[in-house]
Motif scaffolding. Structure first.
Motif, PDB file in Angstrom:
ATOM      1  N   TYR A  87      -6.395  32.717 -48.094  1.00  0.00           N
ATOM      2  CA  TYR A  87      -5.976  31.623 -48.961  1.00  0.00           C
ATOM      3  C   TYR A  87      -5.172  32.098 -50.165  1.00  0.00           C
ATOM      4  O   TYR A  87      -4.778  31.287 -51.003  1.00  0.00           O
ATOM      5  CB  TYR A  87      -7.205  30.827 -49.409  1.00  0.00           C
ATOM      6  N   SER A  88      -4.900  33.385 -50.250  1.00  0.00           N
ATOM      7  CA  SER A  88      -4.026  33.864 -51.326  1.00  0.00           C
ATOM      8  C   SER A  88      -2.596  33.381 -51.118  1.00  0.00           C
ATOM      9  O   SER A  88      -1.784  33.423 -52.048  1.00  0.00           O
ATOM     10  CB  SER A  88      -4.044  35.400 -51.388  1.00  0.00           C
ATOM     11  N   MET A  89      -2.272  32.910 -49.900  1.00  0.00           N
ATOM     12  CA  MET A  89      -0.913  32.475 -49.597  1.00  0.00           C
ATOM     13  C   MET A  89      -0.670  31.000 -49.896  1.00  0.00           C
ATOM     14  O   MET A  89       0.456  30.517 -49.754  1.00  0.00           O
ATOM     15  CB  MET A  89      -0.585  32.764 -48.126  1.00  0.00           C
ATOM     16  N   ILE A  90      -1.702  30.261 -50.280  1.00  0.00           N
ATOM     17  CA  ILE A  90      -1.500  28.839 -50.515  1.00  0.00           C
ATOM     18  C   ILE A  90      -0.769  28.617 -51.837  1.00  0.00           C
ATOM     19  O   ILE A  90      -0.676  29.503 -52.678  1.00  0.00           O
ATOM     20  CB  ILE A  90      -2.837  28.057 -50.499  1.00  0.00           C
ATOM     21  N   ASP A 109      -8.384  26.061 -55.592  1.00  0.00           N
ATOM     22  CA  ASP A 109      -9.127  26.997 -54.752  1.00  0.00           C
ATOM     23  C   ASP A 109      -8.996  26.547 -53.304  1.00  0.00           C
ATOM     24  O   ASP A 109      -8.301  25.565 -52.992  1.00  0.00           O
ATOM     25  CB  ASP A 109     -10.605  27.059 -55.171  1.00  0.00           C
ATOM     26  N   ALA A 110      -9.672  27.272 -52.390  1.00  0.00           N
ATOM     27  CA  ALA A 110      -9.582  26.963 -50.961  1.00  0.00           C
ATOM     28  C   ALA A 110     -10.129  25.576 -50.641  1.00  0.00           C
ATOM     29  O   ALA A 110      -9.587  24.871 -49.774  1.00  0.00           O
ATOM     30  CB  ALA A 110     -10.326  28.025 -50.165  1.00  0.00           C
ATOM     31  N   SER A 111     -11.185  25.152 -51.301  1.00  0.00           N
ATOM     32  CA  SER A 111     -11.763  23.834 -51.002  1.00  0.00           C
ATOM     33  C   SER A 111     -10.791  22.718 -51.375  1.00  0.00           C
ATOM     34  O   SER A 111     -10.744  21.682 -50.710  1.00  0.00           O
ATOM     35  CB  SER A 111     -13.097  23.659 -51.734  1.00  0.00           C
ATOM     36  N   ARG A 145      -9.427  19.971 -48.686  1.00  0.00           N
ATOM     37  CA  ARG A 145      -9.472  18.514 -48.873  1.00  0.00           C
ATOM     38  C   ARG A 145      -8.126  17.895 -48.508  1.00  0.00           C
ATOM     39  O   ARG A 145      -8.070  16.828 -47.892  1.00  0.00           O
ATOM     40  CB  ARG A 145      -9.855  18.175 -50.312  1.00  0.00           C
ATOM     41  N   ASP A 146      -7.038  18.562 -48.885  1.00  0.00           N
ATOM     42  CA  ASP A 146      -5.722  18.068 -48.494  1.00  0.00           C
ATOM     43  C   ASP A 146      -5.533  18.137 -46.979  1.00  0.00           C
ATOM     44  O   ASP A 146      -4.858  17.288 -46.386  1.00  0.00           O
ATOM     45  CB  ASP A 146      -4.623  18.876 -49.190  1.00  0.00           C
TER      46      ASP A 146
END
Length: 329
Positions: free
Chosen positions: A250-253, A259-261, A265-266
């Protein structure tokens, strides 16, 4: 033209044939529109399958698109809880904020991506009227365009001739400028900019009130600006993850996710499920198209397609209705 006759590939000589590899019995083609159309049409996509048994495929949320079926069985489209179809041979897919699923029975589907600027120059109708909807092209953009596309494609026997035909059909249809051209270009550029998500920030950058931004986005892009910005942010992040085979990295988001959560959600909003479950479903054409579109056009999906030219300085706002088409002088 039959599905068996589609060889796939592209008219661009610089793209490796490996970009278009498909399972046996399937073929795919991507082409760039003529440069004179590049601000209005985001690309031409052709999918073909010789297998006439029902096949399911999922696609990512996207801007508006025209689809024409050639030698194809009935096709139905599901967006959320709504089912459309069997769709007309020439159909208009409105801007979507949900992943959608198609059920096909072989044949050829020709897709023509339509930018917000292209929509604004083709019609005075609001793109919001078609949000998450599929309609006959004749209803959305007129019977003449629908007939020209169907008749022209039916007469071809070589998929390499699809691009020249489409260039010819659309030539001249976008010549009439819209008063909001500069604003539409500028907002398009912001939707594909990492970290841009707040509507107030966008309104300030565009130097317009938030209520004007909301109206413009719904009229030309098909949905409120906040939803558009969230869709673009999610797709930027999702495609980085799946193209790097790193669904857990998730460092690429996008930098604007907390955060990842927050990202997940999206995913529930735009995919209806988790990224991992979505990719594990019927996504043969989707995964192939992400690779081929990026190789030919530069962006892996239509929703991340930027402006074809640098956005010019915005003109002063007039006191009239900026979203009403003005008569030619």
């Amino acid at each position: 033209m039959r599905a068996e006759d589609v060889r796939g590939g592209t008219s661009s000589g610089t793209v490796s044939p490996s970009a278009f590899v498909m399972p046996d019995g399937m073929a795919m083609r991507y082409d760039m529109p003529d440069p004179a159309l590049s601000e209005y049409l985001t690309g031409y996509a052709i999918y073909a399958s010789i297998d006439r048994t029902p096949m399911l495929n999922w696609y990512l949320p996207a801007p508006a698109m025209i689809s024409v079926l050639v030698d194809a069985g009935p096709l139905t489209v599901s967006i959320g809880n709504h089912r459309f179809g069997p769709v007309d041979r020439a159909s208009f897919y409105g801007p979507t904020s949900r992943a959608f699923r198609t059920e096909t029975r072989g044949g050829i589907a020709v897709g023509i991506g339509l930018s917000a600027l292209g929509w604004s120059r083709l019609t005075a109708r609001s793109a919001g009227d078609f949000h998450n909807r599929v309609a006959p092209l004749s209803v959305a953009l007129g019977a003449e365009l629908s007939a020209r596309l169907i008749e022209g494609l039916d007469a071809l026997d070589d998929d390499s001739m699809i691009k020249p035909l489409l260039d010819e059909v659309f030539c001249g249809l976008f010549d009439r400028p819209h008063p909001r051209d500069a604003l539409i270009r500028a907002f398009t550029a912001l939707t594909v900019t990492d970290g841009v998500i707040e509507m107030k920030d966008v309104a300030d950058r565009l130097d317009i009130p938030t209520h004007e931004l909301r109206r413009m986005a719904t009229r030309h892009f098909g949905m409120p600006p906040k939803l558009l910005l969230r869709r673009a942010r999610f797709l930027r992040s999702f495609i980085r993850l799946i193209t790097a085979d790193g669904l857990n990295d998730y460092s690429m988001i996008d930098s604007s996710y907390f955060d990842a959560s927050h990202f997940l959600r999206d995913a529930g909003t735009f995919l209806g499920t988790t990224p991992r479950r979505f990719i594990a479903s019927d996504t043969v054409f989707l995964r192939a198209s992400l690779r081929a579109r990026a190789a030919v056009i530069g962006a892996p999906t239509q929703a991340l397609h930027g402006v074809a030219k640098p956005a010019p300085t915005l003109p002063n706002r007039s006191s009239g209705d900026p979203d009403r088409l003005q008569p030619s002088a």
